[in-house]
Every structure is written in C-alpha cells, then in structure tokens.
Design an enzyme around this catalytic site. Structure first.
Site, short mmCIF file in Angstrom:
data_model
loop_
_atom_site.label_atom_id
_atom_site.label_comp_id
_atom_site.label_asym_id
_atom_site.label_seq_id
_atom_site.Cartn_x
_atom_site.Cartn_y
_atom_site.Cartn_z
CG ASP A 210 11.64 15.37 6.18
OD1 ASP A 210 12.16 14.30 6.54
OD2 ASP A 210 10.80 15.44 5.26
CD GLU A 211 7.07 17.07 5.72
OE1 GLU A 211 6.60 17.94 4.97
OE2 GLU A 211 6.93 15.85 5.51
#
Length: 722
Positions: free
Chosen positions: A561-562
């Site tokens: 993620d991210e």
C-alpha cells in the site's frame, strides 16, 4: 549544585487565535539550571575571536556552558499549542495551513544563550509546506531554524547570528504554519528532547509522559473544528445519555455474554448444572461444518454435552461454556441451554501493528488469549514499516541490530533509526524492540493452542524505510570490511562481504526524491533491481522455516500500500526495465511488476499472498479505504466479483486507532472518520457494505442516493465471498 538550588527558565507553547500569545497565565515549560552569567553569544564569540587560538578557547567555553546545561537542567514544560488558521468566521482553513506557536520563557536569573544545542519534536503535519523542502533550515523571525529530518521528526536549532539571548523573565515566541489541522491533543506526541550536537540528549521532563498535559487546552469550537463544514462538537453528558438511551441493564444474561452471538440458542435460567459433577458421554452426533459445534447443558442429567467434528469446534464450545457461566456459592454454574453455532465468516481477524509501537511478547500472548474468547481465528501481525523492523531474520542481523531501534544516535546513523511518534532519544521506549526467532516461535505455539492462525505482514515496496536503511548499513559495513581487508593485503575470496550488494533494496544512481504520506523520504524498495527479490525471498524462506514444525505458514502478507507517486521516477534500472518490457509504462506498471515477482516467489514456496487493496495482485485482498467521499468503498465488491478473497478492514468502523469520541482530549486519529465508537464497530454490517454509510468526514449525514447516483457508485455483489 543540587537540583533544589537551581533557578528556572520556562518553555511554553501557547494557543494562537483568540488568545494573547504573551498571556502569562498560559501553560509554561520549566527549564531548570545554572547558565554562566556572562552568557556568551556564539556570534559575539566569533566576532571577538580574531585568531584561531582564541576561537578555540571560546568554543571550549561555550561547550563548558552546555555541559552544565545538560548536567543540571531539565525542561519541565514545553507546551505545543493547538494549530489554528482562521477565515472571517474564525474557523480553520484546510488549504492555508494552521498556525502553531512555541513560547520560550526564561523564569530563571540567567541568560538562555545560543550554542550547539537543539530541541527535537514531532509533528504529524508538514511544517510550512509551501516552503518545503528547507534544506538549510526554515528561518523564523525568532532567530531559530526548523529542520525536517524524516517521518514526523523536526529539529529547532538557534541560529548563531540571529538568536538573541533570552533575558530572565522574558520570552521568545516561535510561530510557524503547518499543513491541514490539529484538533486533538494526541496529535502532539510526547518525549520532546534537547540534544547537544556530538554529545548528550535529555528528555524534556514536562513531555516525558503519555498524558499530554503539556499541550494547551482546546477550549473553543474554532480550535476543535477542522474546517467550517465540520459538524462535530465534543460530546456532552446529555449527548452521551441520549446516544445510549436504548441500552438497558439486563443483569446476568448468558445470551448476551457469548460473543459472537450463537446461530441458535435457548436458555432456561431456572435450571443449572454445577461443572464439578459433569460426566463423560461417548456418543455424539456428527457435525460437518469444520468450526461448528453443539453445546447442550442438561440440568436433569447434570451433564454438559459438546458435539463437534474438530478440535477447533470443541474449543469454541468451551469458550461459550465459560462465557455463559458464573460463580455462585463457590461453584461455577451454567444454566440449562442448547446452543447450535457455526461461524458466519471463515476469516475473523485482528491486526496488530507493532512496527510503530513495539509490544512485548507477553503482551502479544495476552492479546491472543483475548482473541480466543471472542472466537477470532486470524492474527494479522504487522511486523515491519518505515518506523521499525521487528522480527529477527537469520543472516540479516542489521534488520534488528539497527532497524528495530529508534534513538538519537551518532551523526553517521549506524546505531539506530531516528526517533518517531514520541519515542524519544533513548532505546527504552516502545520505539525499540524486536522478537527473536524463539520469541516468534513461542507466539506461534501459543496461537496454535488457541486455534489462531498467524499471518505475518512485511510491508513492501512502500513503508520500507527501516529495511532499506538496514540493508544500506549492511553494505557500508561490508565495504569498510573490504577496504580494511585490501589494506592488509588479504584475499577477498570466500569472505562474508564478497556479495555486499546481494540484499540492497536501493539503487546507486537513483536520484528520485519523494516523500510518503507519513513524510518518510525515499521509503520504497526498488522493484527494478535483482537484490530486492533476493532479499524478499530470503525473508519468505526464513519465516516459513520458523513456522514449519509449529504452524505451517499458509499466507504471506506483503502490504503493497501507499507507494509514493514519485518513487523510482529517476531510477536508471527502472528506466531500462520500462524500455525493455512493453507491458510496463509507468509507476503503476512497476507496482504490478513488483506484485507479480513477489507472487512468483510465494508460489514457489506454496504460499497464499495477502495485500492491501491498493497493492493487490492475487488471492487475498484487504479492503480498507471506505471513506465515502473518496469513491473507493465499492472496491471490496469489485474484488469479490473478480474472484478475489476479500477481507474487510474498513477504516470508518474497524480502525481502533481512531478516537472514540469527537473530543480534543480523546486520543486517536481521525483521518477516516472523526471517531469510531464501540457502537459503530459492533454495528458494522459486513454483508451490506453500503448499509454502513452513516456520516461523511465533516459529520454530515450520508445520502445513499448521492452515493449511488452522483459518482460514488455501488456495484452489486454478484459473487458470495465467505
């Protein structure tokens, strides 16, 4: 000099806005200690020293002043004020930034002078974002410079040419703006510290706790509201009464004590069985569902009959039995009842992040015990992130010798990662710590005894600052070893540092410059170099071996993620890969390439793969971004419709790190929703995702028609996903 005999100088942080910054009644921070009365100013010292020898003498004198400061002084109070930025109506403006103020007040009898000292603090908001990055320091009119290190760590340093000594009873105000807003006292982390460059550190006493008493109060709506549209106010006693008006005291009610609520249950409170007289019964009915059970308590025969086809079903029956009983007259009594129960969902999990704040092995065992009481069966163990690496990996000692520790180390940063999240300058807080191989195996053994599957997560390619820096340190150490070896005329052959680049996660020549959502610089593993996958495969094999004779590893969660937008934008290796592979066109293509390579490694080890929805490749998708305004809540349905196994971890209802009430004194985050209460969590509807839509971040009620028709989208769930 005794501490009782010292005089004081104060630091305080006041709240701008509708209050006077110089108001002496505002909260203060005390700095105790004797400073030489001549109070040498570094700029004056340099001006006076016309030759090198005199300059050395004056620098030595300043050093002596600071030695006394460190030895005898304690900053008893540094009070960061709430951050405010006002429009004409007095509310914070998200797009302009918010004012923060630190006030240094000298309540002693001597000067506070500049020198080789700095104050370190933490800010979850970028300071002066429109001027960022300020590589030479952000110069404030108060004569200090602010530096951003990485993550949430900032430094306040007096400018030797501008900083004016603070006279007794006078104060110095530091004003600056930060991005977004600060509406909770817990936005400001504890354990600020003062550091002498090249020397000692000392935690500022007033901040050395978790109560955040050093933060000035939030007394007005302009202080606790994030923007003009913010509908939230602190909940009053009357509000709380009305919110809970439907709650009744049922006294002792077995049906309400068993959580989750059984599929079927009848109870006769008038008839009870004393567990001291339970007799064994050999015959039982067959139960086909693997985790199902039947629990029958028969007062007439004084028997408890548990029917289950597996040990886990019998275990859950015992948990229900214990929950339903109570002690009376020294006996543990169970009412007559019949329960037929089975889980609605195969995956019933709890995630624990120990990378940001370490939890001891003993604490993990307690958490597992509590999970068992609630019949939770998946322990999602978030072991790594930017802030730390928490699991010993044989062969890669730097991950824990360096990457598991946060402290104010030496200038070469070979001892530890820098402090974050209020961990302070020393390694005796929750910022530091790791699990040895044997610690982890003990956790596995305990989890197995409770029928809980451990799912380790190693977040990558983003959120990997700790791993990247650890492997860079490994390379540096091995390079120094090679240089020493060559200087002694020895041969390199068969030496341990012969493959020093083998596990590197960053690329020489990659001039990409970017910052993550959590303000970490260059925190993403390079997906275009072979050594990244050598490292990952080593991790997978090492963890698999830890599991093999206790609880065979079934799933490896790689996060995904991210990843920051500018990651790898100037990587020579990625440029070559994009030129060579026509299927890769941009950063998103590189993320997919990374996921595919990780999937292939896990496939060779016969493991399932888990990832957050924004790093998804295959198998298990963890859906978390359901902030209704973000137009991403539908992703859970889309994943299920496309044959992914979906784990719902929606932030608006299931993130326990959020505040429990919209009160500035209530600890917790509020990025997904202003607060997450027990009522919201237990009222969550996993079978009807959009049935959970209640409020926007602003506090406005959700209009389902708006979600379905005005661009939000609500695709139907066409495929069941247990």
């Amino acid at each position: 000099m005794s501490r009782e005999g010292t005089r004081k100088a104060d630091l305080h942080w006041t709240q701008p806005g509708k209050r006077n910054l110089a108001d002496s009644n505002q909260m203060e921070a005390n700095f105790c200690g004797r400073v030489r009365r001549d109070g040498l100013h570094l700029g004056q010292a340099q001006h006076m020293a016309k030759d090198r020898e005199k300059r050395r003498e004056l620098v030595a004198a300043l050093s002596l002043v600071w030695d006394k400061l460190v030895s005898y002084a304690h900053l008893l109070f540094v009070s960061p004020g709430a951050s405010f930025c006002f429009d004409n109506e007095g509310y914070q403006q998200n797009n302009e930034g918010c004012l923060q103020s630190i006030v240094l007040t000298n309540t002693g009898y001597d000067l506070i002078v500049p020198g080789n000292w700095s104050i370190y603090f933490y800010s979850i908001r970028i300071i002066e974002p429109h001027l960022y990055p300020y590589l030479s320091g952000l110069l404030l009119s108060s004569g200090v410079r602010i530096y951003h290190h990485t993550g949430y760590l900032y430094e306040i340093r007096p400018d030797p040419k501008i900083f004016q000594p603070i006279k007794p009873k006078e104060h110095l105000t530091l004003n600056f703006k930060s991005a977004d807003f600060v509406v909770s006292t817990s936005d400001i982390f504890p354990n600020w510290y003062i550091h002498k460059r090249g020397g000692k550190s000392a935690v500022i006493k007033s901040t050395a706790n978790k109560s955040n008493n050093f933060v000035a109060p939030f007394n007005t709506s302009a202080q606790w509201k994030r923007y003009k549209q913010d509908k939230y106010h602190p909940i009053t006693v009357m509000d709380r009464y009305h919110i809970n008006s439907d709650v009744k005291d049922f006294g002792y009610a077995p049906a309400d004590r068993i959580i989750p609520t059984p599929f079927y249950m009848t109870v006769d409170e008038d008839k009870k069985v004393d567990l001291s007289f339970i007799k064994h019964k050999d015959d039982y009915e067959s139960v086909t569902w693997q985790q199902a059970y039947t629990l029958k308590v028969d007062a007439s025969s004084n028997r408890v009959l548990i029917t289950a086809s597996t040990a886990v079903g019998a275990f859950y029956a015992i948990q229900s039995l214990l929950a339903a009983g109570k002690f009376a007259d020294r006996l543990f009594q169970i009412p007559e009842m019949l329960i037929k129960d089975e889980p609605r969902f195969e995956y019933r999990g709890l995630q624990l992040d120990v990378s940001r704040n370490f939890q001891t092995k003993a604490e993990i065992l307690k958490i597992l015990n509590t999970m068992a009481l609630y019949k939770l069966n998946k322990f999602h163990f978030h072991l790594t992130d930017d802030e730390a690496w928490r699991l010993e990996i044989p062969g890669l000692i730097e991950l824990t010798e360096f990457g598991s520790n946060r402290c104010h180390g030496d200038s070469s940063e070979t001892k530890c990662l820098k402090p974050q999240l209020g961990s302070g300058p020393f390694q005796d807080t929750s910022g530091s710590g790791f699990y040895s191989v044997e610690d982890y195996r003990e956790i596995l053994r305990h989890a197995s005894s409770l029928h809980i599957q451990v799912i380790p997560e190693f977040d990558m390619p983003g959120h990997s600052f700790a791993a990247i820096k650890s492997m860079e340190l490994r390379y540096i150490k091995s390079t120094i070893g090679k240089q020493k070896n060559d200087s002694n005329g020895q041969q390199r052959k068969n030496l341990p540092w012969k493959s020093s680049t083998e596990f590197l996660l960053s690329e020489f020549g990659d001039n990409s410059s970017y910052m993550s959502v959590q303000h970490f610089k260059n925190n993403s593993m390079n997906p275009c170099i072979t050594s990244t996958y050598t490292f990952i495969h080593h991790i997978i094999k090492s963890v698999k071996k830890m599991h093999e004779d206790i609880q065979p590893l079934k799933m490896f969660h790689y996060g995904g993620d991210e990843v920051p937008n500018e990651a790898w934008s100037k990587s020579p290796a990625c440029k070559k890969l994009i030129e060579r592979d026509l299927n890769i066109k941009d950063r998103q293509g590189l993320k997919k390439y990374f996921a595919k390579r990780v999937f292939e490694l896990l496939e060779t080890e016969d493991l399932d793969i888990g990832a957050w929805e924004d790093g998804l490749m295959d198998i298990y998708g963890y859906a978390w971004q359901n902030v209704w305004e973000w137009n991403r809540a539908h992703i859970a349905y889309e994943m299920a419709n496309n044959n992914y196994k979906v784990v719902l971890g929606h932030a608006t209802h299931l993130y326990f790190d959020h505040a429990q009430e919209p009160n500035p004194e209530e600890k917790g985050l509020y990025w997904a929703t202003r607060y997450t209460s027990m009522r919201k969590t237990f009222g969550y509807l996993p079978d009807d995702l959009f049935g959970n839509a209640d409020y926007k971040i602003t506090g406005d009620a959700i209009d389902l028609q708006e979600i379905c028709q005005d661009g939000y989208g609500s695709p139907p769930l066409v495929r069941d996903n247990p």
